[in-house]
Design an enzyme around this catalytic site. Structure first.
Site, PDB file in Angstrom:
ATOM      1  N   ASP A  64       1.149  -1.021  -0.575  1.00  0.00           N
ATOM      2  CA  ASP A  64       0.240   0.030   0.144  1.00  0.00           C
ATOM      3  C   ASP A  64       0.500   1.219  -0.112  1.00  0.00           C
ATOM      4  OD1 ASP A  64       1.534  -0.327   2.684  1.00  0.00           O
ATOM      5  OD2 ASP A  64      -0.867  -0.873   3.142  1.00  0.00           O
ATOM      6  N   ASN A 133      -6.279  -1.938  14.173  1.00  0.00           N
ATOM      7  CA  ASN A 133      -8.053  -2.535  14.414  1.00  0.00           C
ATOM      8  C   ASN A 133      -7.985  -3.510  13.548  1.00  0.00           C
ATOM      9  OD1 ASN A 133      -6.757  -1.563  11.880  1.00  0.00           O
ATOM     10  ND2 ASN A 133      -8.289  -0.159  11.800  1.00  0.00           N
ATOM     11  N   HIS A 135      -6.435  -4.647  10.717  1.00  0.00           N
ATOM     12  CA  HIS A 135      -6.425  -4.137   8.992  1.00  0.00           C
ATOM     13  C   HIS A 135      -4.897  -5.033   8.354  1.00  0.00           C
ATOM     14  CE1 HIS A 135      -3.521   0.119   9.519  1.00  0.00           C
ATOM     15  NE2 HIS A 135      -3.474  -1.038   9.794  1.00  0.00           N
TER      16      HIS A 135
HETATM   17  C1  GLP Z   1      -0.012   0.321   8.694  1.00  0.00           C
HETATM   18  C2  GLP Z   1       0.440   0.042   7.439  1.00  0.00           C
HETATM   19  C3  GLP Z   1       0.259  -1.647   7.106  1.00  0.00           C
HETATM   20  C4  GLP Z   1       1.348  -2.164   8.453  1.00  0.00           C
HETATM   21  C5  GLP Z   1       0.398  -2.156   9.751  1.00  0.00           C
HETATM   22  C6  GLP Z   1       0.761  -1.250  10.751  1.00  0.00           C
HETATM   23  O1  GLP Z   1      -1.165   1.419   8.665  1.00  0.00           O
HETATM   24  N1  GLP Z   1      -0.614   0.062   6.213  1.00  0.00           N
HETATM   25  O2  GLP Z   1       1.223  -1.941   6.482  1.00  0.00           O
HETATM   26  O3  GLP Z   1       2.041  -3.746   8.710  1.00  0.00           O
HETATM   27  O4  GLP Z   1      -0.683  -0.453   9.601  1.00  0.00           O
HETATM   28  O5  GLP Z   1       2.016  -0.995  11.232  1.00  0.00           O
HETATM   29  P1  GLP Z   1       2.493  -0.772  12.030  1.00  0.00           P
HETATM   30  O6  GLP Z   1       4.174  -2.509  11.822  1.00  0.00           O
HETATM   31  O7  GLP Z   1       3.358   0.288  12.125  1.00  0.00           O
HETATM   32  O8  GLP Z   1       2.236  -1.185  13.365  1.00  0.00           O
END
Ligand code: GLP
Length: 237
Positions: A64, A133, A135
């Site tokens: 993304d 959340n 995702h």
């Molecule tokens: C983000 C990205 C994801 C990432 C996830 C976890 O929003 N879009 O690709 O893996 O959320 O992020 P983090 O590792 O900073 O907790």
């Protein structure tokens, strides 16, 4: 991180022997930073010729990127990938593909990204982080398993979670992003979900306990036949 990076190193080694390996599917976020660091350190110990071969044939597609940032924005995921993998390994932007963040028509950019991935046959090994959340990529809840690459609106929770790269101000985090969907993610040959830190303990527990549902997009991963879950002690709660 050491166990996961060792496993990824072995996967990359095996891919060298494959005639036409599918591209890697890569993620961004804080979780991936120590993992990429550990992986790069391991790769730098390879014989030079082997490392050159790996880098020459490297092709990865990120999950993304934000919509509305300029191509070189230091808060964008292209800059992130250059910093953590591109520069240390000498990989060019054509080898580290991401959705176009500055497209005049983001929907068309999402379609183009989907098509360029499809033209390669889809992702081989997919790395994933987990949003607080639930995702994966930017597939915000509610999200079903058939959703494909598209433009998404980011939730307030996600903009808050990702404010770090934008000077700590959630208002500066773009409101939309282009993300690969669960459709492309679930089509990967193998998936590695990496979950670290106590802040992810609650959502990880839900992921392990609950039935798959649109409210927890990562839960659809349970329908995939080859998923690895990498967790640290803190995330286990
Ligand atoms: C983000 C990205 C994801 C990432 C996830 C976890 O929003 N879009 O690709 O893996 O959320 O992020 P983090 O590792 O900073 O907790």
């Amino acid at each position: 991180m050491q166990a996961c990076s060792r496993h990824l190193e072995q996967c990359l080694l095996h891919r060298l022997a494959e005639p036409n390996p599918r591209p890697l599917g890569l993620a961004t976020g804080r979780t991936m930073e120590p993992l990429y660091g550990a992986l790069v350190a391991r790769l730098k110990l390879w014989p030079q010729e082997q490392l050159q071969q790996l880098c020459r044939h490297w092709l990865s597609f990120n999950l993304d990127d934000y919509v509305g940032l300029s191509a070189g924005d230091p808060s964008g995921y292209s800059a992130y990938m250059q910093k953590h993998l591109g520069q240390p390994l000498g990989l060019g932007p054509q080898q580290l593909r991401l959705p176009q963040p500055d497209a005049v028509d983001p929907e068309a950019a999402a379609q183009a990204y989907q098509q360029s991935l499809a033209a390669t046959g889809g992702v081989g090994l997919q790395l994933l982080g987990l949003g607080s959340n639930g995702h994966v990529g930017f597939n915000e809840p509610p999200c079903g398993p058939l959703m494909a690459c598209r433009v998404v609106q980011l939730s307030a929770a996600t903009r808050q979670q990702n404010a770090g790269l934008f000077g700590g101000d959630p208002q500066r985090v773009p409101e939309a992003a282009i993300t690969l969907g669960l459709k492309e993610i679930l089509a990967a040959e193998e998936i590695h979900l990496v979950v670290t830190g106590s802040g992810k303990a609650a959502i990880l527990k839900k992921l392990l306990d609950d039935e798959p549902s649109e409210q927890l997009p990562a839960s659809w991963l349970r329908q995939h036949p080859w998923v690895w879950l990498w967790v640290d002690r803190a995330a286990m709660g």
